[in-house]
Design an enzyme around this catalytic site. Structure first.
Site, PDB file in Angstrom:
ATOM      1  N   ASP A  42     -80.677  -6.322 134.108  1.00 39.64           N
ATOM      2  CA  ASP A  42     -80.803  -4.929 134.516  1.00 39.64           C
ATOM      3  C   ASP A  42     -79.604  -4.100 134.077  1.00 39.64           C
ATOM      4  OD1 ASP A  42     -83.206  -5.504 135.784  1.00 39.64           O
ATOM      5  OD2 ASP A  42     -82.255  -5.835 137.730  1.00 39.64           O
ATOM      6  N   THR A  43     -79.839  -2.824 133.857  1.00 37.99           N
ATOM      7  CA  THR A  43     -78.776  -1.919 133.428  1.00 37.99           C
ATOM      8  C   THR A  43     -77.619  -1.898 134.418  1.00 37.99           C
ATOM      9  OG1 THR A  43     -80.466  -0.550 132.353  1.00 37.99           O
ATOM     10  CG2 THR A  43     -78.285   0.441 132.682  1.00 37.99           C
TER      11      THR A  43
END
Length: 225
Positions: A42-43
Protein backbone atom coordinates in the site's frame (compact mmCIF):
# COMPACT_ATOMS: atom_id res chain seq x y z
CA UNK A 1 19.38 -18.07 -11.94
CA UNK A 2 16.96 -15.13 -11.91
CA UNK A 3 17.57 -11.59 -10.66
CA UNK A 4 15.44 -10.44 -7.73
CA UNK A 5 15.45 -6.85 -6.47
CA UNK A 6 14.73 -6.17 -2.79
CA UNK A 7 13.50 -2.60 -2.28
CA UNK A 8 12.64 -0.76 0.91
CA UNK A 9 9.62 1.12 -0.42
CA UNK A 10 9.28 4.52 1.28
CA UNK A 11 6.04 5.77 2.76
CA UNK A 12 3.91 7.59 0.18
CA UNK A 13 5.37 5.86 -2.88
CA UNK A 14 2.76 4.15 -5.06
CA UNK A 15 3.57 0.68 -6.44
CA UNK A 16 3.65 1.54 -10.13
CA UNK A 17 6.15 2.98 -12.59
CA UNK A 18 3.73 5.09 -14.64
CA UNK A 19 3.27 8.68 -13.55
CA UNK A 20 0.70 9.44 -10.85
CA UNK A 21 -0.82 12.89 -10.20
CA UNK A 22 -0.62 12.68 -6.39
CA UNK A 23 2.19 10.31 -5.37
CA UNK A 24 5.80 9.57 -6.32
CA UNK A 25 6.13 6.22 -8.06
CA UNK A 26 8.66 3.42 -8.06
CA UNK A 27 10.51 5.28 -10.79
CA UNK A 28 11.68 7.72 -8.08
CA UNK A 29 13.74 5.04 -6.32
CA UNK A 30 14.27 2.24 -8.90
CA UNK A 31 16.55 3.47 -11.74
CA UNK A 32 16.10 0.25 -13.69
CA UNK A 33 14.05 -0.75 -16.71
CA UNK A 34 12.33 -4.04 -17.35
CA UNK A 35 11.55 -4.90 -13.73
CA UNK A 36 8.10 -5.07 -12.16
CA UNK A 37 6.69 -5.60 -8.65
CA UNK A 38 5.97 -9.18 -7.63
CA UNK A 39 2.99 -8.25 -5.46
CA UNK A 40 2.11 -4.88 -4.02
CA UNK A 41 2.46 -2.74 -0.91
CA UNK A 42 0.00 0.00 0.00
CA UNK A 43 1.03 3.59 -0.64
CA UNK A 44 0.82 4.40 3.09
CA UNK A 45 2.81 1.29 4.07
CA UNK A 46 6.58 0.92 4.10
CA UNK A 47 9.14 -1.81 3.73
CA UNK A 48 10.03 -4.78 1.60
CA UNK A 49 8.85 -4.90 -2.01
CA UNK A 50 10.17 -7.51 -4.44
CA UNK A 51 10.76 -6.70 -8.11
CA UNK A 52 11.95 -8.81 -11.00
CA UNK A 53 12.01 -8.85 -14.77
CA UNK A 54 11.71 -12.64 -14.86
CA UNK A 55 8.13 -13.72 -15.60
CA UNK A 56 8.33 -17.19 -13.97
CA UNK A 57 9.82 -15.75 -10.78
CA UNK A 58 7.27 -12.94 -10.62
CA UNK A 59 4.47 -15.48 -11.09
CA UNK A 60 5.87 -17.79 -8.45
CA UNK A 61 6.07 -15.01 -5.85
CA UNK A 62 2.70 -13.37 -6.55
CA UNK A 63 0.46 -16.31 -7.58
CA UNK A 64 -2.12 -17.06 -4.82
CA UNK A 65 -1.28 -20.79 -4.94
CA UNK A 66 2.27 -20.10 -3.81
CA UNK A 67 1.74 -17.29 -1.29
CA UNK A 68 4.86 -16.85 0.79
CA UNK A 69 4.51 -15.77 4.43
CA UNK A 70 4.79 -12.00 4.82
CA UNK A 71 5.99 -10.51 8.10
CA UNK A 72 4.81 -7.07 9.24
CA UNK A 73 5.75 -4.89 12.18
CA UNK A 74 2.60 -2.96 12.99
CA UNK A 75 2.23 -0.01 15.33
CA UNK A 76 -1.35 0.10 16.56
CA UNK A 77 -3.41 2.45 18.68
CA UNK A 78 -4.20 0.87 22.02
CA UNK A 79 -2.65 -1.92 24.09
CA UNK A 80 -3.25 -5.31 22.48
CA UNK A 81 -4.95 -7.77 24.83
CA UNK A 82 -4.63 -11.54 24.79
CA UNK A 83 -8.20 -11.72 23.47
CA UNK A 84 -7.43 -9.41 20.56
CA UNK A 85 -4.30 -11.38 19.67
CA UNK A 86 -6.34 -14.60 19.81
CA UNK A 87 -8.82 -13.09 17.33
CA UNK A 88 -6.01 -12.27 14.90
CA UNK A 89 -4.57 -15.77 15.23
CA UNK A 90 -7.93 -17.47 14.71
CA UNK A 91 -8.96 -15.50 11.61
CA UNK A 92 -10.97 -12.28 11.36
CA UNK A 93 -14.33 -11.90 9.63
CA UNK A 94 -13.95 -8.76 7.52
CA UNK A 95 -17.38 -9.00 5.93
CA UNK A 96 -16.33 -9.76 2.37
CA UNK A 97 -14.04 -12.58 3.51
CA UNK A 98 -12.60 -14.21 6.63
CA UNK A 99 -8.83 -14.13 6.95
CA UNK A 100 -6.78 -17.27 7.34
CA UNK A 101 -5.23 -17.85 10.78
CA UNK A 102 -2.25 -15.54 11.31
CA UNK A 103 0.71 -15.40 13.63
CA UNK A 104 0.42 -12.42 15.94
CA UNK A 105 2.43 -11.37 18.96
CA UNK A 106 3.38 -8.26 20.88
CA UNK A 107 6.92 -6.99 20.37
CA UNK A 108 9.01 -4.19 21.82
CA UNK A 109 9.15 -1.08 19.68
CA UNK A 110 11.69 -1.83 16.91
CA UNK A 111 14.48 0.60 16.04
CA UNK A 112 13.40 1.85 12.64
CA UNK A 113 14.13 4.84 10.42
CA UNK A 114 12.11 7.98 11.04
CA UNK A 115 8.97 8.05 8.94
CA UNK A 116 8.33 11.12 6.82
CA UNK A 117 5.78 12.45 7.55
CA UNK A 118 5.85 11.25 11.16
CA UNK A 119 3.02 9.22 12.66
CA UNK A 120 0.29 11.28 14.27
CA UNK A 121 -0.39 10.19 17.83
CA UNK A 122 -3.20 10.96 20.22
CA UNK A 123 -1.54 11.89 23.49
CA UNK A 124 -4.37 10.38 25.52
CA UNK A 125 -4.27 6.98 23.77
CA UNK A 126 -1.40 4.49 24.26
CA UNK A 127 0.09 2.50 21.41
CA UNK A 128 2.01 -0.75 21.00
CA UNK A 129 3.79 -2.80 18.34
CA UNK A 130 2.75 -6.18 16.95
CA UNK A 131 4.43 -8.67 14.65
CA UNK A 132 1.86 -10.18 12.28
CA UNK A 133 2.63 -12.92 9.76
CA UNK A 134 0.10 -13.75 7.03
CA UNK A 135 0.23 -15.80 3.85
CA UNK A 136 -2.55 -13.95 2.07
CA UNK A 137 -2.38 -10.60 0.35
CA UNK A 138 -5.85 -9.07 0.14
CA UNK A 139 -6.20 -5.31 -0.23
CA UNK A 140 -5.21 -3.51 3.01
CA UNK A 141 -5.65 -6.78 4.85
CA UNK A 142 -3.46 -6.17 7.90
CA UNK A 143 -4.93 -2.72 8.49
CA UNK A 144 -8.45 -4.11 8.23
CA UNK A 145 -7.61 -6.99 10.59
CA UNK A 146 -6.24 -4.77 13.34
CA UNK A 147 -9.08 -2.25 12.98
CA UNK A 148 -11.66 -5.05 13.22
CA UNK A 149 -10.32 -6.19 16.59
CA UNK A 150 -10.17 -2.62 17.89
CA UNK A 151 -6.51 -1.79 17.21
CA UNK A 152 -6.29 0.81 14.41
CA UNK A 153 -2.97 0.74 12.57
CA UNK A 154 -0.75 3.81 12.93
CA UNK A 155 2.30 2.53 11.03
CA UNK A 156 2.88 -0.61 8.99
CA UNK A 157 6.28 -1.90 7.88
CA UNK A 158 6.78 -5.14 5.93
CA UNK A 159 10.09 -6.62 7.01
CA UNK A 160 10.09 -10.00 5.25
CA UNK A 161 8.54 -11.99 2.41
CA UNK A 162 9.34 -15.67 2.67
CA UNK A 163 13.13 -16.02 3.06
CA UNK A 164 13.88 -12.43 2.01
CA UNK A 165 14.28 -9.66 4.61
CA UNK A 166 15.08 -5.95 4.58
CA UNK A 167 18.35 -6.59 6.46
CA UNK A 168 19.41 -2.98 6.83
CA UNK A 169 18.02 -1.41 3.66
CA UNK A 170 16.97 2.18 4.31
CA UNK A 171 13.94 3.73 2.55
CA UNK A 172 14.59 3.97 -1.17
CA UNK A 173 17.55 1.58 -1.11
CA UNK A 174 17.61 -1.73 -2.92
CA UNK A 175 19.68 -4.87 -3.18
CA UNK A 176 20.03 -7.36 -6.06
CA UNK A 177 20.07 -11.13 -5.52
CA UNK A 178 20.40 -14.14 -7.78
CA UNK A 179 17.57 -16.61 -7.10
CA UNK A 180 17.18 -20.20 -8.25
CA UNK A 181 13.47 -20.79 -8.90
CA UNK A 182 13.89 -24.45 -8.00
CA UNK A 183 14.99 -23.53 -4.47
CA UNK A 184 11.72 -21.78 -3.57
CA UNK A 185 9.16 -23.60 -1.36
CA UNK A 186 6.96 -26.00 -3.28
CA UNK A 187 4.04 -26.32 -0.86
CA UNK A 188 0.77 -25.06 -2.33
CA UNK A 189 -2.07 -23.67 -0.24
CA UNK A 190 -5.53 -25.19 -0.28
CA UNK A 191 -7.86 -23.33 -2.63
CA UNK A 192 -7.06 -21.44 -5.82
CA UNK A 193 -5.47 -24.56 -7.29
CA UNK A 194 -4.03 -26.08 -4.12
CA UNK A 195 -5.17 -29.33 -2.55
CA UNK A 196 -6.66 -29.70 0.93
CA UNK A 197 -3.88 -30.37 3.40
CA UNK A 198 -1.25 -28.59 1.31
CA UNK A 199 -1.33 -25.49 3.49
CA UNK A 200 1.83 -25.26 5.62
CA UNK A 201 1.26 -25.43 9.36
CA UNK A 202 1.29 -22.18 11.28
CA UNK A 203 3.87 -21.95 14.02
CA UNK A 204 2.44 -21.50 17.47
CA UNK A 205 2.69 -17.83 18.41
CA UNK A 206 4.04 -16.97 21.85
CA UNK A 207 1.34 -16.68 24.48
CA UNK A 208 3.20 -14.44 26.93
CA UNK A 209 1.35 -11.32 27.95
CA UNK A 210 4.59 -9.36 27.99
CA UNK A 211 6.24 -7.80 24.96
CA UNK A 212 8.70 -9.92 22.99
CA UNK A 213 12.18 -8.51 22.49
CA UNK A 214 12.69 -7.71 18.82
CA UNK A 215 16.15 -7.40 17.22
CA UNK A 216 17.00 -3.84 16.28
CA UNK A 217 16.82 -2.97 12.60
CA UNK A 218 20.35 -2.88 11.22
CA UNK A 219 21.18 0.29 9.32
CA UNK A 220 23.85 -1.17 7.05
CA UNK A 221 23.51 0.31 3.60
CA UNK A 222 22.48 -2.10 0.86
CA UNK A 223 24.28 -2.40 -2.44
CA UNK A 224 22.49 -1.05 -5.45
CA UNK A 225 22.49 -3.23 -8.53
Amino acid sequence: MSQLILLNKPYGVICQFSEHPLHPTLKSCVPLSGVYPAGRLDTDSEGLLLLTGEGPLQHRISDPRWKLPKTYWVQVEGQASDEQLAQLRAGVDLGDFTTQPAQARRIDAPELWERKPPVRFRKTVPDCWLEIVISEGKNRQVRRMTAKVGLPTLRLVRVAIGPWRLDGLLPGEMRSLEVNLEDLPRVQHAGRGGKPGDRPQQRQAPQSAKGVKTPAFRFARGKKP
